[in-house]
Motif scaffolding. Structure first.
Motif, PDB file in Angstrom:
ATOM      1  N   CYS A  53      -0.371  13.085  -0.185  1.00  0.00           N
ATOM      2  CA  CYS A  53      -1.787  12.977   0.154  1.00  0.00           C
ATOM      3  C   CYS A  53      -2.043  13.821   1.400  1.00  0.00           C
ATOM      4  O   CYS A  53      -1.339  13.703   2.394  1.00  0.00           O
ATOM      5  N   CYS A  54      -3.003  14.643   1.311  1.00  0.00           N
ATOM      6  CA  CYS A  54      -3.917  14.721   0.166  1.00  0.00           C
ATOM      7  C   CYS A  54      -4.067  16.191  -0.249  1.00  0.00           C
ATOM      8  O   CYS A  54      -3.724  17.097   0.513  1.00  0.00           O
ATOM      9  N   ARG A  79      -9.040  18.530  -2.233  1.00  0.00           N
ATOM     10  CA  ARG A  79     -10.218  17.698  -2.496  1.00  0.00           C
ATOM     11  C   ARG A  79     -10.011  16.268  -2.001  1.00  0.00           C
ATOM     12  O   ARG A  79     -10.792  15.383  -2.308  1.00  0.00           O
ATOM     13  N   ARG A 108      -7.501  14.140  -2.685  1.00  0.00           N
ATOM     14  CA  ARG A 108      -6.942  13.221  -3.671  1.00  0.00           C
ATOM     15  C   ARG A 108      -5.432  13.059  -3.491  1.00  0.00           C
ATOM     16  O   ARG A 108      -4.746  13.957  -3.004  1.00  0.00           O
ATOM     17  N   GLU A 155      -1.773  13.107  -4.949  1.00  0.00           N
ATOM     18  CA  GLU A 155      -1.086  13.820  -6.020  1.00  0.00           C
ATOM     19  C   GLU A 155       0.212  13.105  -6.355  1.00  0.00           C
ATOM     20  O   GLU A 155       0.935  12.655  -5.460  1.00  0.00           O
ATOM     21  N   PRO A 168      -3.186  15.827  -9.368  1.00  0.00           N
ATOM     22  CA  PRO A 168      -4.115  14.954  -8.639  1.00  0.00           C
ATOM     23  C   PRO A 168      -4.506  13.739  -9.470  1.00  0.00           C
ATOM     24  O   PRO A 168      -4.600  13.811 -10.699  1.00  0.00           O
ATOM     25  N   ASP A 192      -7.375  10.884 -10.056  1.00  0.00           N
ATOM     26  CA  ASP A 192      -8.746  10.444  -9.814  1.00  0.00           C
ATOM     27  C   ASP A 192      -8.768   8.915  -9.842  1.00  0.00           C
ATOM     28  O   ASP A 192      -8.831   8.301 -10.910  1.00  0.00           O
ATOM     29  N   GLU A 193      -8.716   8.314  -8.676  1.00  0.00           N
ATOM     30  CA  GLU A 193      -8.567   6.865  -8.560  1.00  0.00           C
ATOM     31  C   GLU A 193      -9.940   6.184  -8.601  1.00  0.00           C
ATOM     32  O   GLU A 193     -10.521   5.857  -7.572  1.00  0.00           O
ATOM     33  N   PRO A 224      -8.900   8.299  -0.371  1.00  0.00           N
ATOM     34  CA  PRO A 224      -7.579   7.909  -0.868  1.00  0.00           C
ATOM     35  C   PRO A 224      -6.604   7.565   0.245  1.00  0.00           C
ATOM     36  O   PRO A 224      -5.779   6.662   0.090  1.00  0.00           O
TER      37      PRO A 224
END
Length: 255
Positions: free
Chosen positions: A152-153, A156, A158, A160, A165, A167-168, A177
């Motif tokens: 992290c991160c 963007r 996020r 990984e 990546p 998308d949580e 994140p």
């Protein structure tokens, strides 16, 4: 002839006199039945209690959510049902699973001392979901499993996992994140755990510099959170996340 008077006299003479042996015997019968009823009720209650404890210890355990670290997935005061059979027969935790685990040696370095009697009573109440869990029990989401590289991160912001990546969508509204950067490889047999309310969760990130590095041994997992049992308005199964679908396994294959 006054037959009514004779019948009345006969009825009175046939009734057991107060203080007679027959009267005393008949008065003891209800007492005996009452005592038997109480003994049966106590025995039934004991059997039910033992059944519930065994069921809680080996099959499904209620768990009271004590903090907001998993909001909005789980809220303070929720009573969830932990499936203790989820990982009993060769299955292992997967990325995205919400699990309850014993954090001794990973999240908690020293077990707090307690009065044995108080600890026993509290343990029984906690196992039935009537009290907060032990100070060594935690509920978090599995983000990395053995062999994973979790970073992290990205650009963007996020997380990984193995270069991909994530998308949580389950993150608490407005949370990033992670405010603290990290780059770790999860050892085999260990798990990287994070709360869904990242700004309000002490999780694996907070224990990186400690013994164990915040990694939770798989054998410390108590079970998987599969259902919300209370309050009634939130009753239902816990939704599975697709956030980790397509993540490459450490060997290069897709998960």
């Amino acid at each position: 002839m006054d037959t009514e008077a004779k019948h009345t006299e006969r009825d009175r003479s046939s009734a057991p006199e107060a203080g007679s042996e027959e009267g005393a015997r008949s008065s003891r019968i209800p007492d005996r039945f009452a005592a038997m009823s109480w003994r049966r009720a106590a025995a039934l209650g004991g059997v039910c209690a033992v059944f519930l404890l065994l069921f809680s210890n080996y099959v499904v355990q209620p768990f009271l959510i004590p903090s907001g670290s998993m909001e909005s997935t789980l809220r303070i005061g929720d009573r969830v049902l932990v499936n203790k059979l989820a990982y009993r027969f060769g299955s292992v935790p997967h990325r995205g699973d919400v699990v309850v685990f014993d954090g001794t040696g990973s999240f908690v370095q020293e077990t707090p001392e307690e009065n044995p009697v108080v600890a026993l009573v509290h343990g029984v109440a906690a196992s039935l979901g009537l009290a907060e869990p032990a100070g060594t029990d935690f509920v978090k989401r599995v983000v990395g499993v053995g062999g994973d590289r979790v970073v992290c991160c990205d650009k963007r912001g996020r997380v990984e996992v193995n270069g991909r990546p994530v998308d949580e969508e389950y993150l608490h509204l407005g949370d990033a994140p992670s405010a603290a950067p990290f780059d770790i490889v999860v050892p085999d047999g260990k798990l990287w755990m994070m709360g869904d309310h990242r700004s309000n969760s002490r999780d694996s990130r907070d224990h990186l510099g400690e013994p164990g590095g915040g990694m939770v041994p798989v054998d410390r997992v108590i079970g998987r959170v599969d259902w919300i049992g209370w309050p009634l308005g939130r009753l239902g199964s816990l939704a599975r996340t697709a956030a980790f679908d397509g993540i490459r396994e450490p060997g290069g294959t897709h998960g």
